[in-house]
Design an enzyme around this catalytic site. Structure first.
Site, PDB file in Angstrom:
ATOM      1  N   ASP A 116       0.813  -1.216   0.000  1.00 57.57           N
ATOM      2  CA  ASP A 116       0.000   0.000   0.000  1.00 57.57           C
ATOM      3  C   ASP A 116       0.846   1.266   0.000  1.00 57.57           C
ATOM      4  OD1 ASP A 116      -2.469  -1.292  -0.069  1.00 57.57           O
ATOM      5  OD2 ASP A 116      -2.569  -1.483   2.106  1.00 57.57           O
ATOM      6  N   GLY A 117       1.967   1.259   0.731  1.00 54.19           N
ATOM      7  CA  GLY A 117       2.817   2.444   0.774  1.00 54.19           C
ATOM      8  C   GLY A 117       3.382   2.798  -0.587  1.00 54.19           C
ATOM      9  N   ASN A 120      -4.287   9.999   1.427  1.00 59.06           N
ATOM     10  CA  ASN A 120      -4.738   9.314   2.635  1.00 59.06           C
ATOM     11  C   ASN A 120      -5.261  10.311   3.660  1.00 59.06           C
ATOM     12  OD1 ASN A 120      -4.717   6.567   2.396  1.00 59.06           O
ATOM     13  ND2 ASN A 120      -2.800   6.237   3.487  1.00 59.06           N
ATOM     14  N   ASP A 121      -4.365  11.148   4.192  1.00 58.74           N
ATOM     15  CA  ASP A 121      -4.757  12.046   5.266  1.00 58.74           C
ATOM     16  C   ASP A 121      -3.737  13.146   5.476  1.00 58.74           C
ATOM     17  OD1 ASP A 121      -2.621  10.757   6.789  1.00 58.74           O
ATOM     18  OD2 ASP A 121      -4.042   9.158   7.218  1.00 58.74           O
ATOM     19  N   ASP A 163      -2.665  14.805  21.509  1.00 57.70           N
ATOM     20  CA  ASP A 163      -1.432  14.425  20.824  1.00 57.70           C
ATOM     21  C   ASP A 163      -1.438  14.959  19.395  1.00 57.70           C
ATOM     22  OD1 ASP A 163      -0.325  13.146  22.965  1.00 57.70           O
ATOM     23  OD2 ASP A 163      -0.660  11.118  22.232  1.00 57.70           O
ATOM     24  N   ALA A 193     -11.068   7.340   1.160  1.00 56.54           N
ATOM     25  CA  ALA A 193     -10.182   6.200   0.916  1.00 56.54           C
ATOM     26  C   ALA A 193      -9.206   6.002   2.065  1.00 56.54           C
ATOM     27  CB  ALA A 193      -9.422   6.396  -0.393  1.00 56.54           C
ATOM     28  N   TYR A 248      -4.880   5.540   9.155  1.00 58.84           N
ATOM     29  CA  TYR A 248      -4.582   6.163  10.441  1.00 58.84           C
ATOM     30  C   TYR A 248      -5.870   6.619  11.138  1.00 58.84           C
ATOM     31  CZ  TYR A 248      -1.762   9.020  13.709  1.00 58.84           C
ATOM     32  OH  TYR A 248      -1.160   9.559  14.811  1.00 58.84           O
ATOM     33  N   ASN A 249      -6.804   7.132  10.359  1.00 57.04           N
ATOM     34  CA  ASN A 249      -8.081   7.587  10.924  1.00 57.04           C
ATOM     35  C   ASN A 249      -8.775   6.476  11.711  1.00 57.04           C
ATOM     36  OD1 ASN A 249     -10.625   9.387  10.940  1.00 57.04           O
ATOM     37  ND2 ASN A 249     -11.342   7.548   9.881  1.00 57.04           N
ATOM     38  N   LEU A 250      -8.801   5.281  11.170  1.00 57.40           N
ATOM     39  CA  LEU A 250      -9.436   4.155  11.856  1.00 57.40           C
ATOM     40  C   LEU A 250      -8.668   3.777  13.117  1.00 57.40           C
ATOM     41  CD1 LEU A 250     -11.620   1.970  11.927  1.00 57.40           C
ATOM     42  CD2 LEU A 250     -10.177   0.575  10.439  1.00 57.40           C
TER      43      LEU A 250
END
Length: 267
Positions: free
Chosen positions: A56-57, A126-127, A156, A164, A169-171
């Site tokens: 994925d990266g 992504n974010d 933090d 998408a 990270y959101n999850l």
């Protein structure tokens, strides 16, 4: 952002002009050798599709190179998770591409201003997230469409993801998973201390979001948009870059929309 057949190919068209890109790991390099022997190696500007071999990266890196270009990307999983990838199977690749479903993704645009007055622009598929640089919690003011919505978040960090990216990270930060067709952007706190019960918000994709860092000298904060990290920011502005897009291809029955729905029922 719904899944559909790739509109660039008419019915019956067989995409045989393929450009391959591979991650440096052993599995990806082995698949690169095998597939280029079978199908050749076409220049990206002349290709029907870009075939990405990796995880994925690496896929995310390749998607950045196709923003604003008429070049769909098909991923073959040679990594670990492979959420954006298809299985590595030795079927007829052009035939698989011809029947693939397409998901159109739009990135977020970040403008980060540092304490030195520098403005750094970046895109994120992504974010975009902010994170404290020291042992002390960050203090962040949140504004949406020119109106302060949260005067002070002690945390933090905080993030905004694309639909998408809502499974990434959101999850992990306990944010909601958002279907591709929802036209929503999750805004999620990372380890919030005050207000402790605030769990974030779902914003329309048209929202203009601004983060202002409070007590920047004492509580420095970094901003990250996919692969771009900016240290010591004083403000970060984020909006969806609707004019830019990239297309990801998935095998039938394995569409990105289906994967996002399935993820919501995974224990």
């Amino acid at each position: 952002m719904n899944d559909m057949s790739y509109p660039g190919w008419t019915n019956g068209y067989l995409p045989t002009k393929l450009s391959f890109a591979a991650a440096p790991n052993e599995s990806a390099q082995q698949w690169l050798e095998r597939l280029t022997q079978d199908y050749g190696q076409c220049a990206p500007d002349e290709a029907d599709a870009l075939v990405c071999l990796g995880g994925d990266g690496f896929m995310l890196e390749m998607l950045h190179t196709t923003l604003g270009r008429n070049l769909p990307v098909y991923g073959i999983n040679c990594g670990t998770v492979g959420f954006l990838m298809n299985p590595a199977v030795p079927d007829d690749l052009p035939a698989r591409l011809a029947t693939a479903q397409a998901a159109i993704l739009h990135p977020l645009r970040m403008k980060a201003t540092t304490v030195e007055g520098k403005c750094i622009h970046a895109l994120a598929l992504n974010d975009v997230f902010l994170f404290r640089q020291t042992r002390q919690a960050a203090k962040i003011r949140i504004g949406v469409d020119g109106r302060v919505r949260l005067p002070e978040l002690i945390c933090d960090g905080v993030l905004i993801s694309t639909p998408a990216g809502s499974t990434a990270y959101n999850l992990s930060a306990h944010g909601p998973i958002v279907p591709l067709s929802a036209n929503l952007l999750p805004l999620t706190p990372i380890s919030a201390f005050r207000p402790r019960r605030w769990r974030g918000a779902l914003l329309p994709s048209t929202a203009q979001v601004r983060f202002d860092i409070l007590e920047t000298d004492k509580r420095p904060v970094a901003a990250v948009a996919d692969f771009t990290e900016v240290r010591d920011v004083i403000s970060v502005e984020i909006s969806e870059a609707r004019e830019l897009q990239t297309t990801v291809l998935f095998d039938p029955g394995q569409s990105l929309s289906e994967r996002i729905i399935t993820e919501q029922f995974t224990a």
